[in-house]
Design an enzyme around this catalytic site. Sequence first.
Site, mmCIF file in Angstrom:
data_model
loop_
_atom_site.group_PDB
_atom_site.id
_atom_site.type_symbol
_atom_site.label_atom_id
_atom_site.label_comp_id
_atom_site.label_asym_id
_atom_site.label_seq_id
_atom_site.Cartn_x
_atom_site.Cartn_y
_atom_site.Cartn_z
ATOM 1 N N PHE A 111 -3.718 4.485 -1.787
ATOM 2 C CA PHE A 111 -2.395 5.026 -2.117
ATOM 3 C C PHE A 111 -2.258 5.443 -3.577
ATOM 4 O O PHE A 111 -1.388 6.242 -3.930
ATOM 5 C CB PHE A 111 -1.300 4.020 -1.735
ATOM 6 C CG PHE A 111 -1.027 2.940 -2.746
ATOM 7 C CD1 PHE A 111 0.077 3.008 -3.575
ATOM 8 C CD2 PHE A 111 -1.856 1.838 -2.849
ATOM 9 C CE1 PHE A 111 0.347 1.998 -4.497
ATOM 10 C CE2 PHE A 111 -1.602 0.835 -3.760
ATOM 11 C CZ PHE A 111 -0.498 0.910 -4.596
ATOM 12 N N LYS A 112 -3.140 4.935 -4.433
ATOM 13 C CA LYS A 112 -3.051 5.291 -5.850
ATOM 14 C C LYS A 112 -3.239 6.795 -6.062
ATOM 15 O O LYS A 112 -2.768 7.352 -7.045
ATOM 16 C CB LYS A 112 -4.098 4.514 -6.663
ATOM 17 C CG LYS A 112 -4.063 2.988 -6.493
ATOM 18 C CD LYS A 112 -2.800 2.382 -7.029
ATOM 19 C CE LYS A 112 -2.651 0.916 -6.695
ATOM 20 N NZ LYS A 112 -3.430 -0.004 -7.477
#
Length: 495
Positions: A111-112
């Site tokens: 998700f980063k």
Amino acid sequence: MELLYKSTRSENETVTASQAILKGLADDGGLFVPTEIPVLDIDMDTLAAMSYQQVAYEVMKRFFTDYTEEELKRCIEKAYDSKFDTDEIAPIVKADGAYYLELFHGATIAFKDMALSILPHLLTTAAKKNNVKNEIVILTATSGDTGKAALAGFADVEGTRIVVFYPKDGVSPIQEKQMVTQKGANTMVVGINGNFDDAQSGVKAMFNDKELEASMEKEGFQFSSANSINIGRLVPQIVYYVYAYAKLYANDEISKDEKINVVVPTGNFGNILAAYYAKNMGLPIDKLICASNDNKVLYDFFRTGSYDRNREFILTTSPSMDILISSNLERLIYRIAGSDATKNKELMSLLSGSGKYEITDSMKTELADFYGNYASEEETAAVIKQIYEDTNYVIDTHTAVAASVYKKYKAETKDETKAVIASTASPYKFARSVMDAIDNKYDSMGDFELIDELSRISGVEVPQAIEEIRDAKVLHDTVCEVDEMPAVVTKFLGM
């Protein structure tokens, strides 16, 4: 109207969005917060018809008001492009009674990527806007995912260098290989003999080292951060909650203005804080369900109002959440203290001194939006196996922590409100732990044999991010002690 930013630890100074993104951390060690949360004053029917990129613009323009429309749209266009393997950027999968928001379709399958794909563009645009002549040195600590996503984002970006510190024995084999094989003349990856909190504290100490700052200025360098403490990381994370709600509405999964719950596996508190900001913008979110692993410092905080990092640091199969100092919680503390910088500074001082603090009763009442719980290692593995066997859907260990906590929440509250679970990483990133959970017969397989087996049982193609590291050469092999971190940085910069 221009939205300004101030530190959580002083009332004195306000800066523009671009200045806050450039600095990363305020001069007094505090975090930048907007002077107010803007309102999402756009009709849901309009949002429902938008692409991810269009939703991103609508959210970000309300926070980054000193960026022109052209600048912001250019940053968004460069960020959310063919690096992502789905046109939706953040698809939603309905499984096991919840909606899984898949945030792992970017270049590093975690998700980063959702924020770190855009941060380099926001940062280099900010440097031009503010006539910065220095080279920007991105200094980052990672518990596994931020590191690779930041490296991928900043590799060979002109006018920047990036140094990533990670706990040598505290990330998964795939996470480590992704980092140590990173190309780019401006990149450096360093393993430290310590845990993530040690790495994070070391990075914060360098940001606050005025002597180091002066010597870097003399050599034409200045620090900035790619960690979730940077407001340029946090705001792009608000986008996918707004997008998820709009898509659920567009697909007739929810009615207009129907409230949803959001479940987030939480370590440094940035991802769930973004959901909290989305709620405060007016998005119809009811409960914010904070899911911890065995390092359950946040669970204890929400249960008791006492934050205490004085405990054993446990290495788990969800290493990105192996954190005892949740940096972004400071932004929430500041807000529930009535935006009282003095009170917040006092609590943060206690945290850095004795390692613990207690919030007041009136502050506790401000936490009604949140529910906290945790999942043990056994519970995490059990839910991966159960969801795979029941639905053929494979989730990673961090998402499994969230799924397990969500089951506990429903059992405890009987709340049947529809829920979005933030699915924060591809199962391929933690293949061994995932496959062990499904069936322990895979013990003897090598890491990449496991990858292929995971592809076979899930029916999901091996992501490009994994394929490209199969035979990649290790380019970074530096390991240091925590007190050697500044020397490693200055050597890399040729100082």
